[in-house]
Scaffold this motif. Structure first.
Motif, PDB file in Angstrom:
ATOM      1  N   ASP A 464       0.805  -1.207   0.000  1.00 38.57           N
ATOM      2  CA  ASP A 464       0.000   0.000   0.000  1.00 38.57           C
ATOM      3  C   ASP A 464       0.842   1.262   0.000  1.00 38.57           C
ATOM      4  N   ALA A 465       2.152   1.111   0.006  1.00 38.53           N
ATOM      5  CA  ALA A 465       3.018   2.280   0.092  1.00 38.53           C
ATOM      6  C   ALA A 465       2.854   3.150  -1.130  1.00 38.53           C
ATOM      7  N   ALA A 466       3.314   4.398  -0.978  1.00 34.77           N
ATOM      8  CA  ALA A 466       3.224   5.342  -2.094  1.00 34.77           C
ATOM      9  C   ALA A 466       4.085   4.880  -3.250  1.00 34.77           C
ATOM     10  N   ASP A 467       3.770   5.366  -4.454  1.00 28.28           N
ATOM     11  CA  ASP A 467       4.523   4.937  -5.625  1.00 28.28           C
ATOM     12  C   ASP A 467       5.941   5.492  -5.552  1.00 28.28           C
ATOM     13  N   ASP A 468       6.795   4.955  -6.421  1.00 31.68           N
ATOM     14  CA  ASP A 468       8.208   5.280  -6.374  1.00 31.68           C
ATOM     15  C   ASP A 468       8.560   6.539  -7.144  1.00 31.68           C
ATOM     16  N   GLY A 469       7.584   7.242  -7.629  1.00 30.10           N
ATOM     17  CA  GLY A 469       7.894   8.439  -8.407  1.00 30.10           C
ATOM     18  C   GLY A 469       8.494   9.525  -7.542  1.00 30.10           C
ATOM     19  N   LEU A 470       9.460  10.278  -8.051  1.00 30.41           N
ATOM     20  CA  LEU A 470      10.108  11.360  -7.338  1.00 30.41           C
ATOM     21  C   LEU A 470       9.212  12.588  -7.377  1.00 30.41           C
ATOM     22  N   SER A 471       8.829  13.082  -6.198  1.00 33.36           N
ATOM     23  CA  SER A 471       7.924  14.216  -6.142  1.00 33.36           C
ATOM     24  C   SER A 471       8.705  15.503  -6.107  1.00 33.36           C
ATOM     25  N   THR A 472       8.057  16.575  -6.451  1.00 31.01           N
ATOM     26  CA  THR A 472       8.665  17.908  -6.386  1.00 31.01           C
ATOM     27  C   THR A 472       7.944  18.717  -5.322  1.00 31.01           C
ATOM     28  N   GLY A 473       8.659  19.731  -4.812  1.00 30.12           N
ATOM     29  CA  GLY A 473       8.137  20.470  -3.675  1.00 30.12           C
ATOM     30  C   GLY A 473       6.965  21.358  -3.989  1.00 30.12           C
ATOM     31  N   GLU A 474       6.974  21.951  -5.164  1.00 25.07           N
ATOM     32  CA  GLU A 474       5.891  22.847  -5.577  1.00 25.07           C
ATOM     33  C   GLU A 474       5.651  23.932  -4.540  1.00 25.07           C
ATOM     34  N   ALA A 519       3.260  29.141  12.630  1.00 26.46           N
ATOM     35  CA  ALA A 519       3.241  27.720  12.297  1.00 26.46           C
ATOM     36  C   ALA A 519       2.647  27.465  10.931  1.00 26.46           C
ATOM     37  N   ASP A 520       1.778  28.375  10.453  1.00 27.74           N
ATOM     38  CA  ASP A 520       1.134  28.166   9.148  1.00 27.74           C
ATOM     39  C   ASP A 520       2.135  28.256   8.006  1.00 27.74           C
ATOM     40  N   ARG A 521       3.332  28.765   8.265  1.00 25.38           N
ATOM     41  CA  ARG A 521       4.326  28.875   7.187  1.00 25.38           C
ATOM     42  C   ARG A 521       4.875  27.514   6.780  1.00 25.38           C
ATOM     43  N   PHE A 522       4.770  26.531   7.660  1.00 28.18           N
ATOM     44  CA  PHE A 522       5.444  25.244   7.429  1.00 28.18           C
ATOM     45  C   PHE A 522       4.426  24.148   7.127  1.00 28.18           C
ATOM     46  N   ASP A 523       4.781  23.392   6.099  1.00 26.33           N
ATOM     47  CA  ASP A 523       3.945  22.243   5.733  1.00 26.33           C
ATOM     48  C   ASP A 523       4.383  20.972   6.469  1.00 26.33           C
ATOM     49  N   TYR A 547       0.615  22.350  17.825  1.00 29.05           N
ATOM     50  CA  TYR A 547       0.265  22.562  16.413  1.00 29.05           C
ATOM     51  C   TYR A 547      -0.087  21.217  15.783  1.00 29.05           C
ATOM     52  N   PRO A 548      -1.202  20.649  16.123  1.00 22.39           N
ATOM     53  CA  PRO A 548      -1.546  19.303  15.618  1.00 22.39           C
ATOM     54  C   PRO A 548      -1.702  19.240  14.110  1.00 22.39           C
ATOM     55  N   GLN A 549      -1.872  20.399  13.437  1.00 23.04           N
ATOM     56  CA  GLN A 549      -2.051  20.378  11.987  1.00 23.04           C
ATOM     57  C   GLN A 549      -0.724  20.237  11.249  1.00 23.04           C
ATOM     58  N   VAL A 550       0.421  20.362  11.936  1.00 28.19           N
ATOM     59  CA  VAL A 550       1.734  20.303  11.276  1.00 28.19           C
ATOM     60  C   VAL A 550       2.293  18.892  11.432  1.00 28.19           C
ATOM     61  N   PRO A 551       2.480  18.124  10.348  1.00 24.40           N
ATOM     62  CA  PRO A 551       3.040  16.776  10.437  1.00 24.40           C
ATOM     63  C   PRO A 551       4.534  16.815  10.748  1.00 24.40           C
ATOM     64  N   ALA A 585       8.965  10.234   1.685  1.00 23.45           N
ATOM     65  CA  ALA A 585       8.499  10.413   3.057  1.00 23.45           C
ATOM     66  C   ALA A 585       7.724  11.718   3.207  1.00 23.45           C
ATOM     67  N   ILE A 586       8.237  12.799   2.613  1.00 22.00           N
ATOM     68  CA  ILE A 586       7.553  14.087   2.715  1.00 22.00           C
ATOM     69  C   ILE A 586       6.209  14.035   2.001  1.00 22.00           C
ATOM     70  N   ARG A 587       6.219  13.437   0.824  1.00 16.91           N
ATOM     71  CA  ARG A 587       4.961  13.378   0.083  1.00 16.91           C
ATOM     72  C   ARG A 587       3.915  12.544   0.829  1.00 16.91           C
ATOM     73  N   LYS A 588       4.347  11.491   1.524  1.00 16.57           N
ATOM     74  CA  LYS A 588       3.416  10.634   2.256  1.00 16.57           C
ATOM     75  C   LYS A 588       2.702  11.416   3.356  1.00 16.57           C
ATOM     76  N   VAL A 589       3.447  12.188   4.125  1.00 22.46           N
ATOM     77  CA  VAL A 589       2.812  12.910   5.235  1.00 22.46           C
ATOM     78  C   VAL A 589       1.998  14.099   4.741  1.00 22.46           C
ATOM     79  N   VAL A 590       2.436  14.704   3.634  1.00 21.22           N
ATOM     80  CA  VAL A 590       1.678  15.831   3.087  1.00 21.22           C
ATOM     81  C   VAL A 590       0.318  15.354   2.591  1.00 21.22           C
ATOM     82  N   GLN A 591       0.296  14.157   1.964  1.00 16.56           N
ATOM     83  CA  GLN A 591      -0.950  13.626   1.442  1.00 16.56           C
ATOM     84  C   GLN A 591      -1.933  13.263   2.554  1.00 16.56           C
ATOM     85  N   ARG A 592      -1.422  13.021   3.773  1.00 12.02           N
ATOM     86  CA  ARG A 592      -2.290  12.655   4.901  1.00 12.02           C
ATOM     87  C   ARG A 592      -2.966  13.868   5.531  1.00 12.02           C
ATOM     88  N   ARG A 593      -2.481  15.074   5.236  1.00  8.09           N
ATOM     89  CA  ARG A 593      -3.032  16.279   5.872  1.00  8.09           C
ATOM     90  C   ARG A 593      -4.476  16.514   5.452  1.00  8.09           C
TER      91      ARG A 593
END
Length: 593
Positions: A464-474, A519-523, A547-551, A585-593
């Motif tokens: 179930d892990a995320a795909d292996d594609g390299l994500s960009t920060g955007e 805290a809103d500055r950080f994803d 700040y429970p909204q910040v992973p 790892a970053i993309r995984k936690v961002v997608q959970r927000r």
């Protein structure tokens, strides 16, 4: 009947005056001849007193009373002399026996004690003075338990109460007159409601055994140090080989005339070498039970089936391997690579126990009970049991408790460092399970690994892990918390290359200060675990509270806190990590927000 008294031979006894026959002599008379009126005594009917016979009539002849009395007195005197001599002999024997007993009592090097049933001392020998400094006068009438060490007194009372004539052996400590304590081994017996005891001083034996145990511990410690030396020597050798490849590749890359094809080859060599170094450090952490596990839900039966071919190759063709899997999937939430390593380590241990020939059976199944193991009680619940049974030499009973100690091994020098089963034990404990060993010397052994069973639908599996594609920060902003400047600089540059905005904080308090200002500055917060002051876990928990909204993503190469308590629910990225792994790892936690 003429009234004559005849002797036993038939001769007539002389008749001189009056004869007296005491009443006690009358039964001795009998009639010899009724026709002539003569009475005759049998010669054997009256011996040690007066030999006589009686008859009645005016012509009777009587033995003088004085003669009979003198004869009785003479014989009585002989009997009294015999009795006196016998009493003298008996008294002499008693005196000799008493003297022997007294000599044994006085010269015995052991404590001798006579104790009343009330616990009062009735008699002691001089050895109490020699060994404990107490005189008999000081001890008589006192309570014995006043001399016993407080830690041993509780066991003495029921022992004395239960004494029933059988000899009882016990060890305890008695107080010396100077306040010190000495160890004694006692033989105790009850007779005639009195307790008799003999105590042998075993203080020197106790000290000798303690010294021997200390020497054995020091020897074991020196063996561990020797094993560590072997281990570190091998690790240094392997790392030097890896560093040689890396250093050589870097030097070649710096040359100005390197072609593109060669440059890529050198870069691949560095990457492959870094991967090998990562595996090596992971093995070391596993042996030390300090690895940060990567739990995932997987079917243990499927995993065992997948590595069974490798196990067969590893243990040799002369060992028959049988795999018995459960009909239903047996899922666990654990580190799959460490699970596979544990199975391989147990298989190698079985191979060595069988000297390369025999049968190995691997069984996977579900169970509702994990038995009592060592000092831990039995636990009910859903568990997966993976058992490896061999037909080897078995394990001596006095060695079973030591086999999971790091560096303990029964193999010769150079044949093993004793870390394989230690890894199995560490993995089982960190995964919420345990390992149970059953063995009979000469009959083989069974190692059973217990892990908590889970329901696959309630957990994300590895697929179930995320795909292996390299994500960009955007444009996403990452707060990097790292106390090492070089690692922090690398992380921020890598994230910048991926299109992320970054800010570096050197410790937890500075990171909290940045969050407090906005805290809103950080994803995402990307933090190291091992930092001075506030650790990464403590920082993550504080961020979760404020700040429970910040992973939060944690990263670590080693952490005792992680090894003992897990990740506390945070995403974990192991060092050394690649850019691809960081991006996923970053993309995984961002997608959970």
């Amino acid at each position: 009947m003429n009234g004559r008294l005849l002797s036993g031979s038939g001769d007539a006894l002389p008749s001189v005056g009056l004869w007296v026959i005491p009443d006690e002599f009358r039964p001795c008379c009998r009639t010899a001849d009724s026709s002539n009126g003569q009475l005759q005594l049998g010669r054997n009917e009256y011996r040690r007193t007066v030999s006589s016979a009686v008859t009645s009539g005016p012509d009777a002849n009587w033995m003088p009373a004085a003669e009979a009395l003198r004869q009785s007195q003479a014989e009585l005197a002989v009997a009294l002399e015999d009795l006196r001599q016998a009493n003298q002999i008996l008294a002499g024997n008693v005196a000799a026996t008493t003297a022997e007993r007294d000599r044994l009592w006085d010269t015995s090097p052991d404590l001798l004690l006579i104790l009343g049933h009330d616990g009062n001392i009735q008699a002691v020998n001089p050895a109490w003075t020699a060994l404990l400094g107490w005189t008999p006068q000081e001890l008589l009438g006192t309570k014995l338990d006043l001399l016993v060490h407080p830690d041993d007194a509780a066991a003495l009372e029921p022992l004395l109460q239960d004494a029933n004539g059988d000899s009882v052996i016990m060890e305890n400590r008695y107080r010396h007159e100077d306040g010190s304590y000495c160890w004694f081994q006692w033989a105790i017996v009850l007779a005639d409601h009195v307790i008799y005891a003999t105590g042998r001083n075993i203080t020197a034996d106790k000290r000798a055994r303690a010294a021997l145990q200390n020497a054995e511990d020091q020897l074991r410690q020196s063996q561990k140090v020797e094993a560590i030396g072997q281990l570190t020597g091998g690790v240094a050798h392997d790392f030097n080989n890896l560093l040689t490849v890396i250093r050589g590749s870097v030097d070649l890359l710096r040359r100005p005339d390197v072609s593109e094809e060669r440059r890529l080859r050198y870069i691949d060599a560095i990457a492959d070498t870094a991967d090998r170094a990562t595996k090596l450090t992971g093995q070391l952490l596993a042996f030390a039970r300090r690895q940060s596990l990567k739990p995932e839900v997987f079917d243990t039966g499927e995993s065992v089936s997948a590595i069974s071919d490798m196990v067969r190759t590893l243990i040799g063709a002369r060992i028959k391997v049988a795999v018995r899997l459960a009909e239903e999937p047996c899922h666990v939430d654990a580190d799959r690579s460490q699970f596979d390593t544990a199975i391989v380590n147990m298989a190698v241990n079985a191979r060595d126990a069988m000297n390369g020939e025999g049968e190995l059976t691997i069984t996977v199944g579900a169970t509702s009970l994990m038995p009592a193991i060592r000092t831990h009680p039995a636990v009910t619940g859903d568990f997966v049991a993976v058992a490896l049974t061999d037909t080897g030499s078995g394990i001596p009973a006095d060695k079973i408790d030591q086999i999971f100690e790091p560096f303990f091994t029964t193999k010769g020098i150079g044949e093993g460092t004793g870390l394989g089963l230690s890894q199995v034990f560490g993995f089982a404990k960190q995964s919420g399970g345990d390992i149970f060993v059953e063995s009979r010397e000469g009959k083989g052994s069974t190692f059973t690994l217990y892990l908590p069973k889970v329901i696959a639908e309630n957990h994300r599996t590895a697929t179930d892990a995320a795909d292996d594609g390299l994500s960009t920060g955007e444009g996403a902003c990452i707060l990097v918390v790292e106390d090492n400047p070089d690692v922090g600089m690398f992380a921020t540059q890598a994230l910048s290359e991926l299109g992320y905005q970054t800010m570096l904080a050197m410790d937890g308090p500075k990171a909290l200060a940045e969050l407090a200002s906005g805290a809103d500055r950080f994803d995402v917060v990307f933090s190291d675990v091992m930092m001075p002051g506030m650790s990464g876990i403590e920082l993550g928990q504080e961020i979760g509270r404020l700040y429970p909204q910040v992973p939060v993503i944690l990263t670590s190469g080693y952490s005792e806190v992680l090894a003992q308590s897990g990740t506390h629910g945070f995403e974990l990225l192991h060092k050394p990590y690649s850019i691809d792994e960081l991006s996923r790892a970053i993309r995984k936690v961002v997608q959970r927000r």
